[in-house]
Scaffold this motif. Structure first.
Motif, PDB file in Angstrom:
ATOM      1  N   LYS A 149       0.841  -1.214   0.000  1.00  0.00           N
ATOM      2  CA  LYS A 149       0.000   0.000   0.000  1.00  0.00           C
ATOM      3  C   LYS A 149       0.868   1.254   0.000  1.00  0.00           C
ATOM      4  O   LYS A 149       0.726   2.134  -0.843  1.00  0.00           O
ATOM      5  CB  LYS A 149      -0.902   0.047   1.248  1.00  0.00           C
ATOM      6  CG  LYS A 149      -2.033  -0.946   1.256  1.00  0.00           C
ATOM      7  CD  LYS A 149      -2.914  -0.775   2.483  1.00  0.00           C
ATOM      8  CE  LYS A 149      -2.235  -1.160   3.780  1.00  0.00           C
ATOM      9  NZ  LYS A 149      -1.875  -2.568   3.880  1.00  0.00           N
ATOM     10  N   THR A 150       1.754   1.320   0.993  1.00  0.00           N
ATOM     11  CA  THR A 150       2.543   2.541   1.155  1.00  0.00           C
ATOM     12  C   THR A 150       3.513   2.726  -0.010  1.00  0.00           C
ATOM     13  O   THR A 150       3.643   3.830  -0.560  1.00  0.00           O
ATOM     14  CB  THR A 150       3.311   2.468   2.493  1.00  0.00           C
ATOM     15  OG1 THR A 150       2.352   2.329   3.539  1.00  0.00           O
ATOM     16  CG2 THR A 150       4.145   3.706   2.715  1.00  0.00           C
ATOM     17  N   THR A 151       4.160   1.649  -0.398  1.00  0.00           N
ATOM     18  CA  THR A 151       5.125   1.728  -1.500  1.00  0.00           C
ATOM     19  C   THR A 151       4.420   2.196  -2.776  1.00  0.00           C
ATOM     20  O   THR A 151       4.944   3.041  -3.512  1.00  0.00           O
ATOM     21  CB  THR A 151       5.758   0.338  -1.723  1.00  0.00           C
ATOM     22  OG1 THR A 151       6.280  -0.106  -0.470  1.00  0.00           O
ATOM     23  CG2 THR A 151       6.862   0.386  -2.745  1.00  0.00           C
ATOM     24  N   LEU A 205      -2.316   8.061   6.375  1.00  0.00           N
ATOM     25  CA  LEU A 205      -3.357   7.772   7.370  1.00  0.00           C
ATOM     26  C   LEU A 205      -2.974   6.558   8.217  1.00  0.00           C
ATOM     27  O   LEU A 205      -3.819   5.941   8.842  1.00  0.00           O
ATOM     28  CB  LEU A 205      -4.681   7.524   6.624  1.00  0.00           C
ATOM     29  CG  LEU A 205      -5.979   7.841   7.357  1.00  0.00           C
ATOM     30  CD1 LEU A 205      -6.015   9.277   7.850  1.00  0.00           C
ATOM     31  CD2 LEU A 205      -7.176   7.587   6.444  1.00  0.00           C
ATOM     32  N   ASP A 206      -1.692   6.221   8.201  1.00  0.00           N
ATOM     33  CA  ASP A 206      -1.213   5.078   8.986  1.00  0.00           C
ATOM     34  C   ASP A 206      -0.312   5.609  10.106  1.00  0.00           C
ATOM     35  O   ASP A 206       0.663   6.312   9.819  1.00  0.00           O
ATOM     36  CB  ASP A 206      -0.426   4.125   8.067  1.00  0.00           C
ATOM     37  CG  ASP A 206      -0.016   2.848   8.789  1.00  0.00           C
ATOM     38  OD1 ASP A 206      -0.034   2.821  10.041  1.00  0.00           O
ATOM     39  OD2 ASP A 206       0.335   1.882   8.097  1.00  0.00           O
ATOM     40  N   PRO A 207      -0.655   5.299  11.366  1.00  0.00           N
ATOM     41  CA  PRO A 207       0.152   5.803  12.489  1.00  0.00           C
ATOM     42  C   PRO A 207       1.648   5.472  12.361  1.00  0.00           C
ATOM     43  O   PRO A 207       2.484   6.171  12.937  1.00  0.00           O
ATOM     44  CB  PRO A 207      -0.434   5.077  13.705  1.00  0.00           C
ATOM     45  CG  PRO A 207      -1.793   4.633  13.292  1.00  0.00           C
ATOM     46  CD  PRO A 207      -1.795   4.484  11.808  1.00  0.00           C
ATOM     47  N   GLY A 223       3.386   6.008   9.858  1.00  0.00           N
ATOM     48  CA  GLY A 223       4.003   7.136   9.150  1.00  0.00           C
ATOM     49  C   GLY A 223       4.972   6.733   8.054  1.00  0.00           C
ATOM     50  O   GLY A 223       5.867   7.499   7.672  1.00  0.00           O
ATOM     51  N   ASN A 224       4.785   5.533   7.473  1.00  0.00           N
ATOM     52  CA  ASN A 224       5.753   5.072   6.465  1.00  0.00           C
ATOM     53  C   ASN A 224       5.703   5.890   5.174  1.00  0.00           C
ATOM     54  O   ASN A 224       6.731   6.097   4.533  1.00  0.00           O
ATOM     55  CB  ASN A 224       5.523   3.588   6.126  1.00  0.00           C
ATOM     56  CG  ASN A 224       5.828   2.688   7.305  1.00  0.00           C
ATOM     57  OD1 ASN A 224       6.501   3.097   8.245  1.00  0.00           O
ATOM     58  ND2 ASN A 224       5.330   1.470   7.271  1.00  0.00           N
ATOM     59  N   ALA A 225       4.523   6.352   4.802  1.00  0.00           N
ATOM     60  CA  ALA A 225       4.444   7.170   3.578  1.00  0.00           C
ATOM     61  C   ALA A 225       5.193   8.490   3.802  1.00  0.00           C
ATOM     62  O   ALA A 225       5.895   8.980   2.914  1.00  0.00           O
ATOM     63  CB  ALA A 225       2.989   7.420   3.192  1.00  0.00           C
ATOM     64  N   ILE A 236      -4.646   8.472  -0.558  1.00  0.00           N
ATOM     65  CA  ILE A 236      -4.765   8.270   0.889  1.00  0.00           C
ATOM     66  C   ILE A 236      -4.202   6.891   1.222  1.00  0.00           C
ATOM     67  O   ILE A 236      -4.718   5.871   0.751  1.00  0.00           O
ATOM     68  CB  ILE A 236      -6.235   8.360   1.356  1.00  0.00           C
ATOM     69  CG1 ILE A 236      -6.879   9.663   0.836  1.00  0.00           C
ATOM     70  CG2 ILE A 236      -6.312   8.275   2.886  1.00  0.00           C
ATOM     71  CD1 ILE A 236      -8.382   9.765   1.108  1.00  0.00           C
ATOM     72  N   ASP A 237      -3.140   6.879   1.998  1.00  0.00           N
ATOM     73  CA  ASP A 237      -2.474   5.616   2.361  1.00  0.00           C
ATOM     74  C   ASP A 237      -3.078   5.101   3.674  1.00  0.00           C
ATOM     75  O   ASP A 237      -2.867   5.689   4.732  1.00  0.00           O
ATOM     76  CB  ASP A 237      -0.970   5.861   2.531  1.00  0.00           C
ATOM     77  CG  ASP A 237      -0.221   4.571   2.809  1.00  0.00           C
ATOM     78  OD1 ASP A 237      -0.681   3.497   2.368  1.00  0.00           O
ATOM     79  OD2 ASP A 237       0.832   4.630   3.470  1.00  0.00           O
ATOM     80  N   CYS A 238      -3.854   4.012   3.568  1.00  0.00           N
ATOM     81  CA  CYS A 238      -4.598   3.515   4.731  1.00  0.00           C
ATOM     82  C   CYS A 238      -3.753   2.611   5.622  1.00  0.00           C
ATOM     83  O   CYS A 238      -2.816   1.967   5.160  1.00  0.00           O
ATOM     84  CB  CYS A 238      -5.812   2.718   4.260  1.00  0.00           C
ATOM     85  SG  CYS A 238      -7.078   3.754   3.516  1.00  0.00           S
TER      86      CYS A 238
HETATM   87 MG    MG Z   1       1.725   0.924   4.866  1.00  0.00          MG
END
Ligand code: MG
Ligand code: ADP
Length: 353
Positions: free
Chosen positions: A105-107, A128-130, A132-134, A216-218
Motif C-alpha cells: 500500500k505505502t510503497t 493515514l497510517d500511524p 508514518g511510512n508514507a 490516501i495511504d490507509c
Molecule cells: Mg503501509
C-alpha cells in the motif's frame, strides 16, 4: 504486463557512476533529476524525447545495459518537467486500501504519487497510517509533536496548516502521520461526523489549492481511519501481493466497500487493482495474477510491480524508488502503472458504479 525486462544491476555500482546511476552510495539524494545532457526547457511533445534520443546517440554499443537504465531514468524523471500524462478533468481521490499489512500500500502510494507529480500533476498524499511510512518515504518529518493528520481529524486543523512539500519532487506534497494517530481510532468514536471528517478536510483544502490527485495511504485495518478514507473517495486502489495468501481477506474488504456504498458514500468503487511484488521466476506469482485478472477483469492494471531490492531500499533514504533509482525495473514499473492510472481518468470507477 508492460515490458520492463532489463536486469537490475547487481553488485556494487562503479566508483565513477556514469549518467547519474545512484549505485550504492548511501548518501545519494538527488534533489533534481540527473540528465546526462542539459535538457532544453520545452513543452513541445516532439521535443520531450530529446534527452533520451541524444543520450542514445552518445552511447557506445557496449554500454547497452547501463544505457538502457539511463534512458529509463530520463523517462522516469522527466527532466524537462513536461506534462506528458493527461491531467484529470476533475480532481481524483484514490484511497489505497487493503487490511492486510505488507502488501505494498505505502510503497505504491508513494511511487505512483511521485511518478504522477514528475509528469506534470499536482499530487497530495495523505498518510493515514500511524506508522508514518508514507511520510518517511517522501522525506517528510513525522516525529511526535509535528502537526499531522491527527490534528486535522481530531482538532479541526485545516489540511493546509499541516501539509509539507515532499523532498526533491516539485508538485508533490504530503500530510504526515505521527504516532498519535494510533489513538485516533478510539478518540474518533465519540466525535460528531466521525466518518466524514477527512472528506470535509479534503474538500476545504481543494477549494483553495490546485490538486489533480489525492492519494490516501490507509492503515492495515478496517477501522474508523480507513472508513474516513472510504467516505472521502470515489476510487479505491487495492494493491494485491502476488503471493499465496493474497486473496484471503479480500472478500472482507469488498464487503466493507459495499457497506460504505450502501450507507455512507454511494460514489465509491474499486477502480484499480495493482499486482505488487511480482516475481517472474515463480509459477505461483503467475497463478495469483491470473486468478486476480479472471476475478476482477479490467480493473487490474496491466503493469505489475516486480519484486525488487531497489524498491525496498528507497524508503531507507527517505525517497521513492522513482527518485532513488529511476533506471531500475521497479521505478519504470511504477511509471507505467501511473501512466495507466492517468489514462483511465477515473472512467473505470465511473463504469463500475
Ligand atoms: Mg503501509
Ligand atoms: P503496506 O503499506 O501494505 O504495509 P509496504 O508498502 O510498506 O506495505 O510494503 C511492505 C514491505 O515490502 C516494505 O518493506 C517494502 O519496502 C517492501 N516492498 C514493497 N513493494 C516491494 C517490491 N516491489 N519489491 C520488494 N520489496 C517491496
Amino acid at each position: 504486463m508492460s515490458d520492463v525486462g532489463w536486469p537490475e544491476p547487481t553488485g556494487p555500482a562503479p566508483d565513477a557512476a556514469p549518467l547519474g546511476w545512484p549505485g550504492s552510495q548511501p548518501d545519494y539524494r538527488p534533489v533534481a533529476p540527473v540528465a546526462p545532457v542539459a535538457p532544453e526547457p520545452t513543452s513541445s511533445p516532439a521535443a520531450m524525447t530529446q534527452p533520451a534520443e541524444r543520450l542514445r546517440a552518445a552511447l557506445q554499443p557496449e554500454d547497452t545495459p547501463i544505457a538502457m537504465a539511463a534512458m529509463a531514468a530520463v523517462r522516469v524523471l522527466n527532466p524537462t518537467g513536461s506534462q506528458d500524462f493527461p491531467r484529470p478533468e476533475r480532481r481524483r481521490i484514490l484511497t489505497v486500501a487493503n487490511q492486510k499489512g505488507g502488501v505494498g500500500k505505502t510503497t505504491s502510494t508513494v511511487n505512483l504519487a511521485a511518478a504522477l507529480a514528475l509528469h506534470g500533476n499536482d499530487v497530495l498524499v495523505i498518510d493515514l497510517d500511524p506508522q508514518g511510512n508514507a511520510s518517511t518515504g517522501m522525506g517528510v518529518d513525522h516525529q511526535a509533536g509535528v502537526r499531522s493528520i491527527y490534528d486535522v481529524l481530531l482538532d479541526n486543523v485545516p489540511l493546509a496548516d499541516v501539509v509539507q512539500p515532499a523532498v526533491g519532487i516539485p508538485r508533490l506534497s504530503c500530510v504526515p502521520a505521527t504516532i498519535d494517530l494510533a489513538g485516533a481510532e478510539i478518540e474518533l468514536v465519540s466525535m460528531v461526523a466521525r466518518e466524514s471528517r477527512l472528506q470535509r478536510a479534503i474538500a476545504a483544502y481543494c477549494d483553495t489549492h490546485r490538486v489533480d490527485y489525492v492519494f490516501i495511504d490507509c492503515p492495515p485495518s478496517l477501522g474508523l481511519l480507513t472508513l474516513n478514507a472510504m467516505v472521502a473517495t470515489e476510487e479505491v486502489l487495492i494493491p494485491i501481493q502476488c503471493e499465496y495468501y493474497a486473496l484471503e481477506g479480500l472478500g472482507q474488504l469488498l464487503k466493507t466497500i459495499e457497506l460504505v456504498k450502501a450507507n455512507l458514500n454511494p460514489h465509491i468503487a474499486v477502480s484499480t487493482i495493482l499486482l505488487t511484488m511480482y516475481d517472474a521466476r515463480t509459477r505461483l506469482a503467475d497463478q495469483v495474477a491470473d486468478e486476480v485478472r479472471t476475478h476482477f477483469g479490467d480493473t487490474v492494471l496491466e503493469t505489475m510491480i516486480p519484486r525488487s531490492v531497489r524498491v525496498s531500499e528507497a524508503p531507507g533514504y527517505g525517497q521513492s524508488v522513482v527518485t532513488y533509482d529511476p533506471g531500475s525495473r521497479g521505478a519504470v514499473a511504477y511509471l507505467e502503472a501511473a501512466r495507466e492510472i492517468a489514462l483511465r481518468s477515473g472512467s473505470a470507477a465511473v463504469a463500475a458504479r
